[in-house]
Every structure is written in C-alpha cells, then in structure tokens.
Design a protein around this motif. Structure first.
Motif, mmCIF file in Angstrom:
data_model
loop_
_atom_site.group_PDB
_atom_site.id
_atom_site.type_symbol
_atom_site.label_atom_id
_atom_site.label_comp_id
_atom_site.label_asym_id
_atom_site.label_seq_id
_atom_site.Cartn_x
_atom_site.Cartn_y
_atom_site.Cartn_z
ATOM 1 N N ARG A 31 -52.010 12.444 2.736
ATOM 2 C CA ARG A 31 -53.183 13.247 2.457
ATOM 3 C C ARG A 31 -53.509 14.027 3.724
ATOM 4 N N LYS A 57 -61.612 3.990 5.563
ATOM 5 C CA LYS A 57 -62.281 3.268 4.475
ATOM 6 C C LYS A 57 -62.013 1.776 4.584
ATOM 7 N N ASP A 155 -50.916 2.919 -9.978
ATOM 8 C CA ASP A 155 -50.544 4.143 -9.284
ATOM 9 C C ASP A 155 -50.938 4.019 -7.812
ATOM 10 N N GLU A 157 -49.807 5.501 -5.268
ATOM 11 C CA GLU A 157 -49.948 6.800 -4.622
ATOM 12 C C GLU A 157 -51.384 7.291 -4.771
ATOM 13 N N GLN A 158 -51.944 7.121 -5.937
ATOM 14 C CA GLN A 158 -53.320 7.560 -6.183
ATOM 15 C C GLN A 158 -54.330 6.651 -5.483
ATOM 16 N N VAL A 159 -54.171 5.344 -5.642
ATOM 17 C CA VAL A 159 -55.131 4.387 -5.074
ATOM 18 C C VAL A 159 -55.163 4.504 -3.551
ATOM 19 N N GLY A 161 -53.834 6.916 -1.760
ATOM 20 C CA GLY A 161 -54.151 8.304 -1.428
ATOM 21 C C GLY A 161 -55.640 8.574 -1.417
ATOM 22 N N ASP A 162 -56.354 8.011 -2.392
ATOM 23 C CA ASP A 162 -57.813 8.181 -2.424
ATOM 24 C C ASP A 162 -58.463 7.557 -1.193
ATOM 25 N N ASP A 163 -57.959 6.381 -0.776
ATOM 26 C CA ASP A 163 -58.504 5.723 0.419
ATOM 27 C C ASP A 163 -58.203 6.529 1.682
ATOM 28 N N GLN A 165 -57.754 9.769 1.781
ATOM 29 C CA GLN A 165 -58.576 10.977 1.733
ATOM 30 C C GLN A 165 -60.020 10.679 2.112
ATOM 31 N N THR A 166 -60.530 9.535 1.677
ATOM 32 C CA THR A 166 -61.885 9.134 2.079
ATOM 33 C C THR A 166 -61.963 9.017 3.594
ATOM 34 N N ASN A 169 -61.866 12.489 5.130
ATOM 35 C CA ASN A 169 -63.165 13.168 4.943
ATOM 36 C C ASN A 169 -64.213 12.619 5.906
#
Length: 176
Positions: A31, A57, A155, A157-159, A161-163, A165-166, A169
């Motif tokens: 990310r 995170k 998923d 990659e999604q799980v 990836g979201d962490d 990205q958090t 950010n």
C-alpha cells in the motif's frame, strides 16, 4: 454401512487436503500514501521502529502490550518486540535487517503467538518532487500446507492491506 461411513469421512477429509496441494501458499501486499514532506524527513521518521508506535495499526491495537527493544533504533539489528494478552495482537518481534539510507528499510517480522511465522516487510520512500514523498509499505506472507487452504477463504491481501493503509494514513496525519 460402517464401511460407507468411513469412506465418506475419509473423502471429506481428503478433498480439502488435495485442494490445498494446488492452492497458493504465499501472498504479497503493498500500500502507499503521498506525504507532503521532503523524502529525507519522511525517511528519517520511518527508519526508527519506535515511531511505528504512533502510526502502525498493529502497534495501537493493545495500549497495554509489553514492548521491549534491543539495539540502536534506526540501525540494522535493532529489534522491537511485543507481547500482548489479546489474541489478535499476540507476541513477536520485528528486526531491521537492511537499510538503504534515504530510500528503503527492510524488516523481518517474527510472530511467536498465536501462531509462529517469519515474514519479510519493507518501507520505501520515493521523491515525487522536492516537497512530496510517496511511501510504500509492503509485506509478504507464507502459509505452509495445509494451512494455505485458508488463503481460499480469507483475503489476506485485503485484510493486511487495509491495516497497512490505516498505518500509512496515520503516518500522513503525523507528518503532513
């Protein structure tokens, strides 16, 4: 009848094990975020693992986790360790294994509980212009057979990836 029941049970057990043989056993996640600061300032912040306490995170999931450190932060060989009673945080350590000064830092993540795993991660800084920096945070994971079957149902990659990205950010909010 018992013979048929045993055959059905064995089939139910065998099918997932056979599927796992043909299932990927690794994944990669990246990310990125754009930060309105010069590359040098951004890199000099992210190379210190203790700073992850403010933006990662994972580091913020349990404010009561025990954190210990070995070595000199921002240098190859520095280890940041954690131990939490929360199962989704667990215990492990992260070591700086390589630094390309001003550009890239490589880590080795060693998870100890709730499961054992050793996986690489990295952060890269790229100048967009003199006052803007792109930060890429990446992670690679591996799951041995037959646990790799989980990759069909979760998923990662999604799980993950979201962490990531958090965390990125949060990093942007701190540095911008």
């Amino acid at each position: 009848m018992l013979k048929k029941l045993v055959l059905i049970v064995l089939t139910i057990i065998a099918i997932p094990l056979i599927v796992a043989v043909f299932t990927e056993n690794s994944y990669e996640v990246e990310r990125s975020v754009i930060i309105n600061k010069p590359k040098e300032k951004v890199f000099n912040y992210i190379k210190y693992l203790k700073n992850q306490n403010f933006y990662s995170k994972w580091a913020q999931m349990d404010p009561n986790m025990l954190k210990t450190y070995r070595g000199i932060d921002g240098q190859v060989g520095f280890v940041s360790a954690w131990n939490s009673e929360k199962e989704d945080v667990g215990a492990g350590e992260q070591e700086i294994i390589a630094i390309d000064e001003g550009y890239r830092i490589d880590f080795e993540l060693r998870f100890l509980k709730p499961f054992k795993s050793t996986d690489p991660a990295f952060m890269v800084t790229e100048a967009v212009d003199d006052n803007t920096t792109k930060v890429v945070w990446g992670f690679s994971g591996h799951m041995d057979y037959p646990m790799n079957l989980m990759l069909l149902f979760i998923d990662f990659e999604q799980v993950i990836g979201d962490d990531l990205q958090t965390g990125l950010n949060n990093l942007k909010a701190i540095l911008d």
